[in-house]
Design a protein around this motif. Sequence first.
Motif, mmCIF file in Angstrom:
data_model
loop_
_atom_site.group_PDB
_atom_site.id
_atom_site.type_symbol
_atom_site.label_atom_id
_atom_site.label_comp_id
_atom_site.label_asym_id
_atom_site.label_seq_id
_atom_site.Cartn_x
_atom_site.Cartn_y
_atom_site.Cartn_z
ATOM 1 N N UNK A 118 0.701 8.541 6.129
ATOM 2 C CA UNK A 118 -0.627 8.740 6.723
ATOM 3 C C UNK A 118 -1.612 7.715 6.174
ATOM 4 N N UNK A 119 -1.594 7.510 4.869
ATOM 5 C CA UNK A 119 -2.490 6.520 4.257
ATOM 6 C C UNK A 119 -2.193 5.121 4.791
ATOM 7 N N UNK A 120 -0.922 4.797 4.962
ATOM 8 C CA UNK A 120 -0.538 3.479 5.481
ATOM 9 C C UNK A 120 -0.987 3.296 6.932
ATOM 10 N N UNK A 121 -0.882 4.357 7.738
ATOM 11 C CA UNK A 121 -1.335 4.279 9.130
ATOM 12 C C UNK A 121 -2.842 4.048 9.191
ATOM 13 N N UNK A 122 -3.601 4.763 8.359
ATOM 14 C CA UNK A 122 -5.057 4.576 8.311
ATOM 15 C C UNK A 122 -5.394 3.164 7.855
ATOM 16 N N UNK A 123 -4.678 2.685 6.824
ATOM 17 C CA UNK A 123 -4.914 1.324 6.335
ATOM 18 C C UNK A 123 -4.587 0.298 7.417
ATOM 19 N N UNK A 124 -3.506 0.533 8.172
ATOM 20 C CA UNK A 124 -3.125 -0.392 9.248
ATOM 21 C C UNK A 124 -4.217 -0.466 10.315
ATOM 22 N N UNK A 125 -4.802 0.669 10.624
ATOM 23 C CA UNK A 125 -5.878 0.689 11.635
ATOM 24 C C UNK A 125 -7.059 -0.181 11.186
ATOM 25 N N UNK A 126 -7.493 -0.008 9.949
ATOM 26 C CA UNK A 126 -8.642 -0.764 9.462
ATOM 27 C C UNK A 126 -8.317 -2.234 9.286
ATOM 28 N N UNK A 127 -7.082 -2.553 8.883
ATOM 29 C CA UNK A 127 -6.703 -3.945 8.721
ATOM 30 C C UNK A 127 -6.634 -4.665 10.068
ATOM 31 N N UNK B 61 1.085 3.940 -3.004
ATOM 32 C CA UNK B 61 0.729 5.341 -2.738
ATOM 33 C C UNK B 61 1.883 6.265 -3.093
ATOM 34 N N UNK B 62 3.089 5.862 -2.766
ATOM 35 C CA UNK B 62 4.267 6.667 -3.091
ATOM 36 C C UNK B 62 4.423 6.785 -4.604
ATOM 37 N N UNK B 63 4.246 5.669 -5.312
ATOM 38 C CA UNK B 63 4.336 5.694 -6.764
ATOM 39 C C UNK B 63 3.260 6.572 -7.394
ATOM 40 N N UNK B 64 2.043 6.496 -6.838
ATOM 41 C CA UNK B 64 0.945 7.315 -7.355
ATOM 42 C C UNK B 64 1.229 8.799 -7.165
ATOM 43 N N UNK B 65 1.723 9.168 -5.998
ATOM 44 C CA UNK B 65 2.029 10.580 -5.731
ATOM 45 C C UNK B 65 3.108 11.111 -6.675
ATOM 46 N N UNK B 66 4.149 10.315 -6.881
ATOM 47 C CA UNK B 66 5.222 10.746 -7.775
ATOM 48 C C UNK B 66 4.754 10.807 -9.219
ATOM 49 N N UNK B 67 3.873 9.887 -9.600
ATOM 50 C CA UNK B 67 3.329 9.906 -10.962
ATOM 51 C C UNK B 67 2.474 11.149 -11.186
ATOM 52 N N UNK C 144 0.833 -1.204 0.000
ATOM 53 C CA UNK C 144 0.000 0.000 0.000
ATOM 54 C C UNK C 144 0.867 1.253 0.000
ATOM 55 N N UNK C 145 1.896 1.238 0.850
ATOM 56 C CA UNK C 145 2.792 2.392 0.928
ATOM 57 C C UNK C 145 3.511 2.601 -0.401
ATOM 58 N N UNK C 146 4.028 1.503 -0.989
ATOM 59 C CA UNK C 146 4.753 1.615 -2.261
ATOM 60 C C UNK C 146 3.834 2.128 -3.362
ATOM 61 N N UNK D 250 5.588 16.246 -4.774
ATOM 62 C CA UNK D 250 6.834 15.539 -4.485
ATOM 63 C C UNK D 250 7.235 15.739 -3.030
ATOM 64 N N UNK D 251 7.027 16.963 -2.537
ATOM 65 C CA UNK D 251 7.410 17.267 -1.166
ATOM 66 C C UNK D 251 6.517 16.552 -0.160
ATOM 67 N N UNK D 252 5.241 16.386 -0.499
ATOM 68 C CA UNK D 252 4.279 15.792 0.425
ATOM 69 C C UNK D 252 4.108 14.286 0.215
ATOM 70 N N UNK D 253 4.779 13.712 -0.786
ATOM 71 C CA UNK D 253 4.561 12.306 -1.136
ATOM 72 C C UNK D 253 4.828 11.370 0.038
ATOM 73 N N UNK D 254 5.960 11.568 0.724
ATOM 74 C CA UNK D 254 6.303 10.689 1.842
ATOM 75 C C UNK D 254 5.287 10.807 2.973
ATOM 76 N N UNK D 255 4.931 12.026 3.350
ATOM 77 C CA UNK D 255 3.959 12.231 4.422
ATOM 78 C C UNK D 255 2.601 11.644 4.086
ATOM 79 N N UNK D 256 2.139 11.870 2.850
ATOM 80 C CA UNK D 256 0.839 11.338 2.426
ATOM 81 C C UNK D 256 0.850 9.814 2.470
ATOM 82 N N UNK D 257 1.927 9.209 1.980
ATOM 83 C CA UNK D 257 2.021 7.749 1.948
ATOM 84 C C UNK D 257 1.998 7.147 3.345
#
Length: 248
Positions: A236-245, A210-216, A206-208, A227-234
Motif C-alpha cells: 500500500x505504501x509503495x502504491x501511494x509512493x508510485x502515485x506521487x512519484x 518499509x518491509x524491513x521497518x515493519x519486521x523490525x 521504498x518497499x524494501x 508480521x502478518x500485515x507487513x506485506x500488505x502495508x508495504x
Amino acid sequence: MKAQQIMAAGDPGSTDIWALANSPVLWLCALGVYAVIFVQCVLYKRAVKKAAPHVDMPLAEVKESFRAGAVASIGPSLAVVLVAIALLALFGTPAVLVRIGLIGSAAAETGSASISASTMGAALGGETYTQQVFGVAFMAMSLSGAIWMICTLIMTPLLKKGGNNLAKRNPAVMALVPTAALLGAFSALTIAELPKSNVHMILVFIFAAMMGLCLYLAKTLQLQWMKEWALGISIVVSIIAAYFLHTA
C-alpha cells in the motif's frame, strides 16, 4: 431492444463490444470459476485441519496460519484489483473476472490479447476493435491461462515425487530448496524492475525499507500482527509512493 442486442452480439464486424462482453454466457463462466474456487478453499481448509494433528500442529497455530495467509494476500490482491480496473474498459466485467480468478499473469495474458489483435490488423480499444477481435483476444487470454493450469496439473505430481525422494536421501537439502526457490524467484522479479526507470528503482527501495521497518517493529515491540500485515502495508505504501512519484 432485446432483439437489437441479440443481433449486435452476433455481428463479428460490430464495434459494440459490450453486447458480447456482457453476455449471459460469460457471466455464467465467471460464476462457475468462483464457485470452483470456493469449493477448493473449503476442501483445502478441511484437509489442513485433518492433517494438522499428524504433524503435531495445534489448532490455534492452524488458525493463525489461515489468518496470516489471508492478511498477507491483501497487498497482492490490491495489485490484481488495479490491473482488473484497467482491463474493464477493454474486456468487460465477466471476462476480467474469469481471468483474474484463475492462475496466470495479467501482463502475459494482456500481451497475448494484444498480439492476437495485432495479427488481425486491430488494436485493443481502437476503432478496429470489433466483436470478432474481442473473441479472438479473449480466446488467446484464456489459452494462455489454460497452459498455466495444465502445467501446474502435470508438474505438481512430478515435483512432489522428486521432493519425496530428495527428502528421504537428504532432508536438510529439501528444507533449503523451497526457501532458495522463493528467494530466487522473487529476487529475479525484483531485479527485473530495477532497470526500467528511476521510479521503479526508488519504489523497490521504498518497499524494501518499509518491509524491513515493519519486521523490525514487530520484533522489537513484540507485535505479532505486524508480521502478518507487513506485506500488505508495504505494498500500500509503495502504491501511494508510485502515485506521487508519477504525478510529481
